[in-house]
Design an enzyme around this catalytic site. Structure first.
Site, PDB file in Angstrom:
ATOM      1  N   ASP A   7       3.871  -1.536  -1.298  1.00  0.00           N
ATOM      2  CA  ASP A   7       4.560  -0.559  -1.206  1.00  0.00           C
ATOM      3  C   ASP A   7       4.321   0.161  -2.826  1.00  0.00           C
ATOM      4  O   ASP A   7       4.718  -0.237  -3.607  1.00  0.00           O
ATOM      5  CB  ASP A   7       6.068  -1.069  -1.301  1.00  0.00           C
ATOM      6  CG  ASP A   7       6.961   0.229  -1.732  1.00  0.00           C
ATOM      7  OD1 ASP A   7       6.803   1.308  -1.202  1.00  0.00           O
ATOM      8  OD2 ASP A   7       8.100  -0.073  -2.391  1.00  0.00           O
ATOM      9  N   GLU A  66       2.057   1.232   2.703  1.00  0.00           N
ATOM     10  CA  GLU A  66       3.321   2.232   3.100  1.00  0.00           C
ATOM     11  C   GLU A  66       2.808   3.496   2.898  1.00  0.00           C
ATOM     12  O   GLU A  66       2.208   3.724   1.724  1.00  0.00           O
ATOM     13  CB  GLU A  66       4.671   1.861   2.607  1.00  0.00           C
ATOM     14  CG  GLU A  66       5.803   2.870   2.916  1.00  0.00           C
ATOM     15  CD  GLU A  66       7.153   2.701   2.460  1.00  0.00           C
ATOM     16  OE1 GLU A  66       7.700   3.604   1.730  1.00  0.00           O
ATOM     17  OE2 GLU A  66       7.435   1.355   2.704  1.00  0.00           O
ATOM     18  N   ASP A 138      11.324  -3.399  -4.437  1.00  0.00           N
ATOM     19  CA  ASP A 138       9.751  -3.145  -4.188  1.00  0.00           C
ATOM     20  C   ASP A 138       9.119  -4.052  -3.540  1.00  0.00           C
ATOM     21  O   ASP A 138       8.169  -3.815  -2.608  1.00  0.00           O
ATOM     22  CB  ASP A 138       9.055  -2.407  -5.435  1.00  0.00           C
ATOM     23  CG  ASP A 138       9.780  -1.335  -6.165  1.00  0.00           C
ATOM     24  OD1 ASP A 138       9.780  -0.211  -5.540  1.00  0.00           O
ATOM     25  OD2 ASP A 138      10.384  -1.321  -7.085  1.00  0.00           O
TER      26      ASP A 138
END
EC number: 3.1.21.10
Length: 173
Positions: A7, A66, A138
Site C-alpha cells: 500500500d 494498490e 497501512d
C-alpha cells in the site's frame, strides 16, 4: 505461494506478506516503511531500500500493489505516484511479477463492499488471517492487497492477466 502486498504512500508505505496454501491464507508478516518527511528523493530511496529488504527477508513469489487514485490535490497525487513508482521499481528489480488492484477492488475482495471504510478493511483482514488484533491501517491495507491478489491469482483471472486482459461487467476488455 508467498505474496507481498504493498500500500504505497510518500510518508508511510504499508506491506503485508501472506502464504497461500490451497484455500488457506496464512499471515507471515506486515508493517510499515516510514519515511519521516524530508525531501521527496530521500523518501523515495527509503521506500526503494525498504521494499528491497522486505523482499530479501521474506522472498515472495509474487507481488501486488494498490493503484494510485486521482486526488483533488494534484501535488499529493504526484507524490503518491512517485512513491508507488519506487515500490514497483523495487519489485521489478527483484524480478517479481507485479499485479495492480484499485482500492475499490481490494475493498470488494476483502470486505465484500467496494465502499467500505478503513476500519472495516482492518477488521476483515484480521478475520481472514485469524489475527489476534487489527493491524495498523497501512499494514492492513497492504495485507488486503495481498489477499485480493490471492483471490484473483488463480484460474481465469491469472490467464487474463497473462494476456493483459481484464473483465468489465462480465466482458473482456
Amino acid at each position: 505461494m508467498r505474496i507481498l502486498g504493498i500500500d504505497p504512500g510518500s510518508r508511510t508505505t504499508g506491506f503485508g506478506v501472506i502464504d497461500v496454501v490451497g484455500q488457506n491464507r496464512i499471515y507471515v508478516a506486515s508493517g510499515c516503511i516510514k519515511t519521516q518527511g524530508g525531501p521527496l528523493p530521500e523518501r523515495i530511496k527509503i521506500i526503494l531500500d525498504g521494499i528491497a529488504e522486505i523482499i530479501r527477508t521474506y522472498q515472495p513469489d509474487e507481488s501486488a500493489v494498490e493503484q494510485v487514485f486521482v486526488n483533488v490535490n494534484p501535488a499529493a497525487t504526484l507524490m503518491l505516484g512517485q512513491a508507488r513508482g519506487a515500490a514497483v521499481a523495487a519489485l521489478v528489480l527483484a524480478n517479481l511479477p507485479v499485479a495492480d488492484y484499485t482500492a475499490l477492488q481490494v475493498k470488494q475482495a476483502v470486505v465484500g463492499n467496494g465502499h467500505a471504510d478503513k476500519e472495516q478493511v482492518g477488521l476483515m483482514v484480521q478475520r481472514h488471517l485469524r489475527l489476534s488484533g487489527v493491524p495498523q491501517a497501512d499494514a492492513a491495507d497492504a495485507l488486503g492487497v495481498a489477499l485480493t491478489h490471492a483471490q484473483h491469482s488463480g484460474g481465469i483471472a491469472k490467464k487474463l492477466m497473462e494476456y493483459q486482459l481484464s473483465m468489465k461487467r462480465g466482458r473482456m476488455a
